[in-house]
Write an enzyme that holds these catalytic residues in place. Structure first.
Site, PDB file in Angstrom:
ATOM      1  N   GLY A  55       0.738  -1.299   0.057  1.00 37.98           N
ATOM      2  CA  GLY A  55       0.010   0.124  -0.032  1.00 37.98           C
ATOM      3  C   GLY A  55       0.848   1.394   0.088  1.00 37.98           C
ATOM      4  O   GLY A  55       2.212   1.267   0.373  1.00 37.98           O
ATOM      5  N   GLY A 120       0.206  -8.380  -4.497  1.00 33.32           N
ATOM      6  CA  GLY A 120       0.224  -9.574  -5.433  1.00 33.32           C
ATOM      7  C   GLY A 120       1.218  -9.691  -6.572  1.00 33.32           C
ATOM      8  O   GLY A 120       2.182  -8.771  -6.384  1.00 33.32           O
ATOM      9  N   ASN A 145       5.754  -5.903   5.557  1.00 34.29           N
ATOM     10  CA  ASN A 145       6.212  -7.045   5.954  1.00 34.29           C
ATOM     11  C   ASN A 145       5.975  -8.132   4.918  1.00 34.29           C
ATOM     12  O   ASN A 145       6.920  -9.065   4.846  1.00 34.29           O
ATOM     13  CB  ASN A 145       5.249  -7.691   7.295  1.00 34.29           C
ATOM     14  CG  ASN A 145       3.848  -7.039   7.367  1.00 34.29           C
ATOM     15  OD1 ASN A 145       3.296  -6.719   6.041  1.00 34.29           O
ATOM     16  ND2 ASN A 145       3.156  -7.008   8.570  1.00 34.29           N
ATOM     17  N   GLY A 146       4.754  -7.971   3.989  1.00 30.62           N
ATOM     18  CA  GLY A 146       4.757  -8.636   2.674  1.00 30.62           C
ATOM     19  C   GLY A 146       5.632  -8.536   2.032  1.00 30.62           C
ATOM     20  O   GLY A 146       6.516  -9.499   1.505  1.00 30.62           O
ATOM     21  N   THR A 147       6.313  -7.422   1.558  1.00 35.08           N
ATOM     22  CA  THR A 147       7.433  -7.312   0.537  1.00 35.08           C
ATOM     23  C   THR A 147       8.663  -7.558   1.275  1.00 35.08           C
ATOM     24  O   THR A 147       9.482  -8.253   0.503  1.00 35.08           O
ATOM     25  CB  THR A 147       7.490  -5.483   0.603  1.00 35.08           C
ATOM     26  OG1 THR A 147       6.424  -5.066   0.263  1.00 35.08           O
ATOM     27  CG2 THR A 147       8.464  -5.015  -0.492  1.00 35.08           C
ATOM     28  N   THR A 173       5.562   1.395   6.115  1.00 29.35           N
ATOM     29  CA  THR A 173       4.114   0.938   6.395  1.00 29.35           C
ATOM     30  C   THR A 173       3.703   2.105   7.383  1.00 29.35           C
ATOM     31  O   THR A 173       4.377   2.208   8.455  1.00 29.35           O
ATOM     32  CB  THR A 173       4.026  -0.329   6.771  1.00 29.35           C
ATOM     33  OG1 THR A 173       2.656  -0.558   7.075  1.00 29.35           O
ATOM     34  CG2 THR A 173       5.009  -0.556   7.856  1.00 29.35           C
ATOM     35  N   ASP A 175       1.612   1.458   9.167  1.00 27.03           N
ATOM     36  CA  ASP A 175       0.913   0.718  10.384  1.00 27.03           C
ATOM     37  C   ASP A 175       2.151   0.503  11.323  1.00 27.03           C
ATOM     38  O   ASP A 175       1.821  -0.036  12.544  1.00 27.03           O
ATOM     39  CB  ASP A 175       0.662  -0.959   9.974  1.00 27.03           C
ATOM     40  CG  ASP A 175      -0.700  -0.951   9.184  1.00 27.03           C
ATOM     41  OD1 ASP A 175      -0.998   0.209   8.750  1.00 27.03           O
ATOM     42  OD2 ASP A 175      -0.926  -1.754   8.406  1.00 27.03           O
TER      43      ASP A 175
HETATM   44  N1  ADP Z   1       5.214 -14.698   2.033  1.00 30.55           N
HETATM   45  C1  ADP Z   1       5.382 -13.830   0.718  1.00 30.55           C
HETATM   46  N2  ADP Z   1       6.489 -14.378  -0.026  1.00 30.55           N
HETATM   47  C2  ADP Z   1       6.722 -13.583  -1.100  1.00 30.55           C
HETATM   48  N3  ADP Z   1       6.187 -12.678  -1.586  1.00 30.55           N
HETATM   49  C3  ADP Z   1       5.229 -11.865  -0.602  1.00 30.55           C
HETATM   50  C4  ADP Z   1       4.699 -12.688   0.658  1.00 30.55           C
HETATM   51  N4  ADP Z   1       3.844 -11.760   1.057  1.00 30.55           N
HETATM   52  C5  ADP Z   1       3.725 -11.013   0.138  1.00 30.55           C
HETATM   53  N5  ADP Z   1       4.474 -10.736  -0.799  1.00 30.55           N
HETATM   54  C6  ADP Z   1       4.522  -9.755  -1.971  1.00 30.55           C
HETATM   55  O1  ADP Z   1       4.816  -8.687  -1.607  1.00 30.55           O
HETATM   56  C7  ADP Z   1       4.117  -7.501  -1.951  1.00 30.55           C
HETATM   57  C8  ADP Z   1       3.808  -6.700  -1.112  1.00 30.55           C
HETATM   58  O2  ADP Z   1       2.894  -7.340  -0.002  1.00 30.55           O
HETATM   59  P1  ADP Z   1       1.624  -6.743   0.934  1.00 30.55           P
HETATM   60  O3  ADP Z   1       1.342  -7.695   1.887  1.00 30.55           O
HETATM   61  O4  ADP Z   1       0.506  -6.295  -0.240  1.00 30.55           O
HETATM   62  O5  ADP Z   1       2.324  -5.165   1.349  1.00 30.55           O
HETATM   63  P2  ADP Z   1       3.390  -4.953   2.353  1.00 30.55           P
HETATM   64  O6  ADP Z   1       4.582  -5.004   1.803  1.00 30.55           O
HETATM   65  O7  ADP Z   1       3.085  -3.457   2.396  1.00 30.55           O
HETATM   66  O8  ADP Z   1       2.874  -5.518   3.744  1.00 30.55           O
HETATM   67  C9  ADP Z   1       3.000  -8.225  -2.858  1.00 30.55           C
HETATM   68  O9  ADP Z   1       3.569  -8.090  -4.152  1.00 30.55           O
HETATM   69  C10 ADP Z   1       3.028  -9.626  -2.551  1.00 30.55           C
HETATM   70  O10 ADP Z   1       2.877 -10.403  -3.565  1.00 30.55           O
HETATM   71  O1  FBP Z   2      -6.817  -0.950   0.743  1.00 27.85           O
HETATM   72  P1  FBP Z   2      -5.498  -1.327   0.654  1.00 27.85           P
HETATM   73  O2  FBP Z   2      -4.547  -0.525  -0.438  1.00 27.85           O
HETATM   74  O3  FBP Z   2      -5.417  -2.871  -0.108  1.00 27.85           O
HETATM   75  O4  FBP Z   2      -4.747  -1.225   1.765  1.00 27.85           O
HETATM   76  C1  FBP Z   2      -5.225  -1.441   3.168  1.00 27.85           C
HETATM   77  C2  FBP Z   2      -4.284  -1.707   4.197  1.00 27.85           C
HETATM   78  O5  FBP Z   2      -3.064  -0.951   3.812  1.00 27.85           O
HETATM   79  C3  FBP Z   2      -2.454  -0.173   4.767  1.00 27.85           C
HETATM   80  O6  FBP Z   2      -2.632   1.119   4.855  1.00 27.85           O
HETATM   81  C4  FBP Z   2      -1.016  -0.298   5.005  1.00 27.85           C
HETATM   82  O7  FBP Z   2      -0.844  -1.814   4.674  1.00 27.85           O
HETATM   83  P2  FBP Z   2       0.652  -2.269   4.132  1.00 27.85           P
HETATM   84  O8  FBP Z   2       1.716  -1.687   4.963  1.00 27.85           O
HETATM   85  O9  FBP Z   2       0.609  -4.008   4.226  1.00 27.85           O
HETATM   86  O10 FBP Z   2       0.678  -1.905   2.752  1.00 27.85           O
HETATM   87  C5  FBP Z   2      -3.085  -0.717   6.045  1.00 27.85           C
HETATM   88  O11 FBP Z   2      -3.243  -0.230   7.169  1.00 27.85           O
HETATM   89  C6  FBP Z   2      -4.657  -1.103   5.420  1.00 27.85           C
HETATM   90  O12 FBP Z   2      -5.326  -2.297   6.210  1.00 27.85           O
HETATM   91 MG    MG Z   3       1.743  -5.358   5.253  1.00 25.41          MG
END
Ligand code: ADP
Ligand code: FBP
Ligand code: MG
Length: 403
Positions: A55, A120, A145-147, A173, A175
């Site tokens: 996000g 994704g 954390n996902g990234t 983030t 968050d």
């Molecule tokens: N466990 C994972 N292993 C590999 N890639 C992941 C994993 N979780 C998330 N990603 C990838 O990291 C990117 C960001 O993850 P997301 O959860 O949407 O946001 P954030 O990094 O802000 O938490 C996405 O493109 C997703 O496909």
């Molecule tokens: O509506 P979106 O863009 O999928 O994101 C909503 C989520 O993104 C956040 O703003 C930030 O989350 P990330 O750091 O995982 O991107 C969360 O607080 C909220 O739950």
């Molecule tokens: Mg996240």
């Protein structure tokens, strides 16, 4: 840099994080970030890429800008941006963007990401195929954390294929839910914006007869924004976060407390984190493109419950609901985040040139450090409900336990 500044002797000592079973002091050290005397890469031969995922978050552009500036200072000429997160490695029609100091000079003046973001995307092996095909030597990954889990998987796959690629993350983030670091960039700005929403709710509630201001703030699994915005505004009577369960109904429930506040004070303000009280709502089980759970709307639920409650007891109540969701993260970084982003971005490049990979450039105990990515993806950081900050928040709001 030492990871903890508190020495403690028992599991109950203030601030103690029990690392070993006996809870005796365990030294933990991490590398201080910054430029090194010897560099691993020949700058002329380096191709560096930057990608922003997840996000939006205030400060993304500040980090992109500093990474580009610092790479150029080392003498790197081939710098590219991967558009729209990890998708940019894969989707046909998304072309990498050549980056230079000239191009990114002013991008920090606006919020968002100059490169675009997404959730994704492709599998790790496809991303690494693309890194290999593009002949990328350094990859700067900005995300949450996902990234970081993605960056770790990319780093592992590069090692498996014996590719000399430095994968360096910068934790973003709003968050603030990444463990071991003082804070993530964007959090301060989000809190500052969030307290503006609280201030509006306060003014609305105070000016209405039996006004109740209700504000829902982001935080996918942690209540840091809600807690800090409540603390900084000083205008919140009830702060609800996911780390602390609460009842809405019943003798000790939130509604009963609001009734008292209306009776005694004439108005009140409630701040609820988006992930709070999910156990009170129906869960669809749906996930977003990254696999994150899609939350049910606690703000709308509370608005309805408050309306019904006051109608039921025959007391007038004027509810003003504010959901500033995307407003708190689409803005540009404030001064403190802008400085944090500057340092983190520059250090990310120093780390790559030192030859590190699988690291994240962050702040720990007020010092700038490199943490191994593996250490920060174990679980999201959450508000410690037994910790001092939450109790400061309770002292400030004056709210009871809602159980
Ligand atoms: N466990 C994972 N292993 C590999 N890639 C992941 C994993 N979780 C998330 N990603 C990838 O990291 C990117 C960001 O993850 P997301 O959860 O949407 O946001 P954030 O990094 O802000 O938490 C996405 O493109 C997703 O496909
Ligand atoms: O509506 P979106 O863009 O999928 O994101 C909503 C989520 O993104 C956040 O703003 C930030 O989350 P990330 O750091 O995982 O991107 C969360 O607080 C909220 O739950
Ligand atoms: Mg996240």
């Amino acid at each position: 840099v030492t990871m903890s500044v508190i020495k403690y002797s028992s599991p109950t000592s203030a601030g103690a994080e029990c690392i070993d079973p006996d809870c005796s002091w365990v030294e933990q050290w991490v590398h201080r970030a910054g430029p090194r005397k010897d560099i691993y890469y020949e700058p002329n031969e380096v191709k560096a890429a930057i990608v922003t995922c997840g996000g939006l978050c205030p400060g993304l552009n500040d980090v992109i800008r500093q990474v580009v500036f610092t790479l150029e200072t080392y003498g790197v000429k081939n710098i590219v941006g991967i558009p729209f997160g990890f998708r940019g490695f894969f989707e046909k029609g998304l072309k990498e963007m050549p980056l230079s100091r000239n191009l990114v000079e002013n991008i920090n003046l606006a919020g968002g990401s100059f490169l675009g973001v997404s959730r994704g995307g492709p599998k790790t092996s496809e991303i690494v195929d693309s890194i290999q095909a593009r002949r990328i030597d350094m990859l700067f990954v900005l995300g949450g954390n996902g990234t970081h889990a993605g960056a770790n998987a990319i780093h592992d796959e590069c090692r498996k294929r014996k590719l000399k690629v430095s994968v360096v993350a910068v934790p973003k983030t709003i968050d603030n839910d990444i463990p071991l670091m003082d804070k993530t960039f964007g959090f301060d700005t989000a809190v500052e914006e969030a307290q503006r929403a609280i201030n509006s709710a306060y003014i609305e509630a105070r000016s209405a007869y039996h006004g109740i201001g209700l504000v829902k703030l982001m935080g996918r699994s942690s209540g840091f924004i809600a807690m800090h915005a409540s603390l900084s505004s000083g205008q919140v009577d009830v702060c609800l976060i996911p780390e602390v369960s609460f009842a809405l109904d019943g003798e000790y429930g939130v509604l009963q407390h609001l009734e008292q506040l209306i009776k005694n004070k004439g108005f009140c303000v409630v701040c609820v984190a988006e992930a709070a009280g999910q156990e009170l709502l129906q869960n669809s089980g749906a996930t977003d493109a990254s696999g994150n759970a899609i939350l049910s709307d606690i703000g709308v639920h509370m608005q309805q419950k408050i309306k019904t409650h006051f109608k039921g007891i025959g007391v007038h109540a004027d509810i003003k609901y504010i959901d500033p969701t995307y407003m708190v993260r689409a803005c540009r970084a404030n001064a403190s985040d802008a400085i944090l982003c500057t340092v983190l971005g520059q250090n990310a490049v120093h780390g790559a040139f030192a030859g590190f990979s699988g690291i994240t450039s962050c702040i720990c105990n007020t010092h700038y450090v490199y943490l191994p990515v593996t250490q920060v993806i174990t679980a999201p950081k959450r508000v410690n409900h037994k910790g001092r900050m939450w109790h400061r928040c309770l002292t400030s709001t004056g709210q009871p336990d809602f159980r």
